[in-house]
Write a protein that holds these residues in place. Structure first.
Motif, PDB file in Angstrom:
ATOM      1  N   LEU C  39       0.835  -1.205   0.000  1.00 55.84           N
ATOM      2  CA  LEU C  39       0.000   0.000   0.000  1.00 55.84           C
ATOM      3  C   LEU C  39       0.871   1.257   0.000  1.00 55.84           C
ATOM      4  CD1 LEU C  39      -2.701   1.525   0.373  1.00 55.84           C
ATOM      5  CD2 LEU C  39      -2.499   1.099   2.837  1.00 55.84           C
ATOM      6  N   LEU C  40       1.869   1.267   0.880  1.00 55.37           N
ATOM      7  CA  LEU C  40       2.764   2.438   0.978  1.00 55.37           C
ATOM      8  C   LEU C  40       3.488   2.707  -0.337  1.00 55.37           C
ATOM      9  CD1 LEU C  40       4.340   1.893   4.534  1.00 55.37           C
ATOM     10  CD2 LEU C  40       2.839   3.763   3.857  1.00 55.37           C
ATOM     11  N   GLU C  41       3.743   1.636  -1.087  1.00 57.61           N
ATOM     12  CA  GLU C  41       4.460   1.811  -2.356  1.00 57.61           C
ATOM     13  C   GLU C  41       3.727   2.777  -3.288  1.00 57.61           C
ATOM     14  OE1 GLU C  41       5.522  -1.948  -4.085  1.00 57.61           O
ATOM     15  OE2 GLU C  41       6.906  -1.026  -5.534  1.00 57.61           O
ATOM     16  N   PHE C  43       2.373   5.420  -2.432  1.00 53.20           N
ATOM     17  CA  PHE C  43       2.542   6.795  -1.939  1.00 53.20           C
ATOM     18  C   PHE C  43       4.009   7.183  -1.829  1.00 53.20           C
ATOM     19  CE2 PHE C  43      -1.401   5.510   0.700  1.00 53.20           C
ATOM     20  CZ  PHE C  43      -2.222   5.682  -0.401  1.00 53.20           C
ATOM     21  N   GLN C  44       4.897   6.323  -2.393  1.00 53.63           N
ATOM     22  CA  GLN C  44       6.331   6.449  -2.131  1.00 53.63           C
ATOM     23  C   GLN C  44       6.924   7.767  -2.643  1.00 53.63           C
ATOM     24  OE1 GLN C  44       8.310   2.992  -3.685  1.00 53.63           O
ATOM     25  NE2 GLN C  44      10.190   3.331  -2.534  1.00 53.63           N
ATOM     26  N   TRP C  45       6.661   8.104  -3.871  1.00 53.29           N
ATOM     27  CA  TRP C  45       7.328   9.261  -4.484  1.00 53.29           C
ATOM     28  C   TRP C  45       6.376  10.371  -4.888  1.00 53.29           C
ATOM     29  CZ3 TRP C  45      11.842   8.662  -2.851  1.00 53.29           C
ATOM     30  CH2 TRP C  45      12.515   7.448  -2.929  1.00 53.29           C
ATOM     31  N   GLU C  46       5.093  10.197  -4.624  1.00 55.49           N
ATOM     32  CA  GLU C  46       4.139  11.221  -5.035  1.00 55.49           C
ATOM     33  C   GLU C  46       3.731  12.103  -3.866  1.00 55.49           C
ATOM     34  OE1 GLU C  46       0.951   9.242  -7.099  1.00 55.49           O
ATOM     35  OE2 GLU C  46       2.262   8.704  -8.758  1.00 55.49           O
ATOM     36  N   SER C  47       3.422  13.362  -4.167  1.00 57.35           N
ATOM     37  CA  SER C  47       2.903  14.262  -3.138  1.00 57.35           C
ATOM     38  C   SER C  47       1.440  13.910  -2.880  1.00 57.35           C
ATOM     39  CB  SER C  47       3.010  15.702  -3.623  1.00 57.35           C
ATOM     40  OG  SER C  47       2.112  15.903  -4.701  1.00 57.35           O
ATOM     41  N   ASP C  48       0.895  14.434  -1.792  1.00 61.43           N
ATOM     42  CA  ASP C  48      -0.513  14.186  -1.490  1.00 61.43           C
ATOM     43  C   ASP C  48      -1.410  14.669  -2.629  1.00 61.43           C
ATOM     44  OD1 ASP C  48      -0.682  12.899   1.119  1.00 61.43           O
ATOM     45  OD2 ASP C  48       0.280  14.678   1.894  1.00 61.43           O
ATOM     46  N   ILE C  51      -1.292  12.177  -5.416  1.00 59.21           N
ATOM     47  CA  ILE C  51      -2.035  10.960  -5.060  1.00 59.21           C
ATOM     48  C   ILE C  51      -3.535  11.185  -5.271  1.00 59.21           C
ATOM     49  CG2 ILE C  51      -2.676   9.444  -3.143  1.00 59.21           C
ATOM     50  CD1 ILE C  51       0.202  10.096  -1.984  1.00 59.21           C
ATOM     51  N   LEU C  52      -4.020  12.326  -4.770  1.00 59.26           N
ATOM     52  CA  LEU C  52      -5.456  12.618  -4.888  1.00 59.26           C
ATOM     53  C   LEU C  52      -5.860  12.768  -6.348  1.00 59.26           C
ATOM     54  CD1 LEU C  52      -5.835  15.002  -1.811  1.00 59.26           C
ATOM     55  CD2 LEU C  52      -6.780  12.686  -2.068  1.00 59.26           C
ATOM     56  N   VAL C  55      -5.851   8.988  -7.977  1.00 64.48           N
ATOM     57  CA  VAL C  55      -6.949   8.072  -7.654  1.00 64.48           C
ATOM     58  C   VAL C  55      -8.250   8.416  -8.377  1.00 64.48           C
ATOM     59  CG1 VAL C  55      -6.077   7.243  -5.444  1.00 64.48           C
ATOM     60  CG2 VAL C  55      -7.507   9.309  -5.502  1.00 64.48           C
ATOM     61  N   ARG C  61      -7.270   3.635  -8.437  1.00 66.93           N
ATOM     62  CA  ARG C  61      -8.046   3.562  -7.191  1.00 66.93           C
ATOM     63  C   ARG C  61      -8.280   2.106  -6.786  1.00 66.93           C
ATOM     64  NH1 ARG C  61     -12.083   6.809  -8.611  1.00 66.93           N
ATOM     65  NH2 ARG C  61     -13.655   5.188  -8.777  1.00 66.93           N
ATOM     66  N   ILE C  64      -5.071   0.528  -5.289  1.00 66.80           N
ATOM     67  CA  ILE C  64      -4.861   0.924  -3.891  1.00 66.80           C
ATOM     68  C   ILE C  64      -5.906   0.260  -2.991  1.00 66.80           C
ATOM     69  CG2 ILE C  64      -4.926   2.889  -2.301  1.00 66.80           C
ATOM     70  CD1 ILE C  64      -3.710   4.611  -4.517  1.00 66.80           C
TER      71      ILE C  64
END
Lengths: 105, 105, 105, 105
Positions: C39-41, C43-48, C51-52, C55, C61, C64
């Protein structure tokens, strides 16, 4: 190779690739966690005895070694971003542990 | 301190305390994950900017350094149990990464 | 679907495959950590913000969502092994949190 | 309690405390990992047999249940931020697993 030398090599490696702007504290900590998850995957369904048997195979041992190395690499890069001297940090932590858990004679 | 030396010191430390029988691969991998969780706790609610500001405080920096050191300590003990040479493993992984991500000129 | 029903389905699923003997507490806890690493992968290199944005793509989506579901599935199986009623546990934890962090008026 | 209902309660809980701005995808994923680390701590040095014996004690069982509940709570809040319907996600993942690992007769 000590941590100071490792840090220098890893920073040169990432700077040569222009990855510095992705190396924020949170991203690097998350990356260490991702790699640790991949390490844990090797131990997911096997008993300790089966694991110790499996690592006699050099390919399996290298696969696990790669994951451990990845966690250490990301932690070294994280320490770099935070201004932490890892050689000093590990030394100090061992001393702290020695005081916390004195040898009982 | 290189990994070979660190390994020797950590194994002597735990043998002096009779902890060897608890140091199974799964227990040590779980321990690394526990400490990594404690490391992540420092980054839980703060932005990268706030983290970089916070580590200017030596006490905060030492607290984070302790957690990074703990993960490295457990990974070194895990490598010991699995017969993995960490100096070699980290060296090899950096070379692999270099081949996987060549520098674009 | 509540946790009691989810537990029943998951236990039936694994029993139909003869996987019960692998479902020890440590293996299931490690499995939850493996899936959380996956799951963390994401979010590894992207900003919030990235990510938003990402998805909004149903495929991303779903990828994840699959990882979150996997963690929940293993935690439900772990709770089963330990005799923990998850519906009750989540209810109680929300109440505890409410007492620990009262609403300030 | 199904996930839709759980989500509603958790979002109301955090909105009543003004915590919404901290609930970014990365922070919530990190929080789930922190709590999973605390869960793993209960399994760090004990064998599966010792764990199963220890959870006969209601206080120990509740302590572990609290950590599992915390992971589920943060995953539910993360799913909320990402627009993921967890009831649907868990259902779909069980179906996918069923196709991936058909029952052999």
């Amino acid at each position: 190779m000590d941590f100071k030398e490792l840090e220098k090599r890893l920073v040169a490696f990432r700077d040569a690739r222009g990855w510095g702007r992705y190396h924020t504290p949170k991203n690097l900590a998350i990356s260490a966690a991702v790699e640790l998850g991949e390490l844990l995957e090797h131990f997911q369904w096997e008993s300790d005895e089966e694991i110790l048997e499996a690592v006699k195979d050099p390919a399996k041992r290298e696969a696990i070694a790669d994951e451990i190395a990845d966690v250490i690499i990301y932690l070294t890069l994280l320490a770099h971003e935070l201004g932490i001297d890892l050689d000093e940090a590990v030394e100090r932590k061992i001393e702290k542990n020695g005081r916390k858990y004195p040898i009982r004679i």
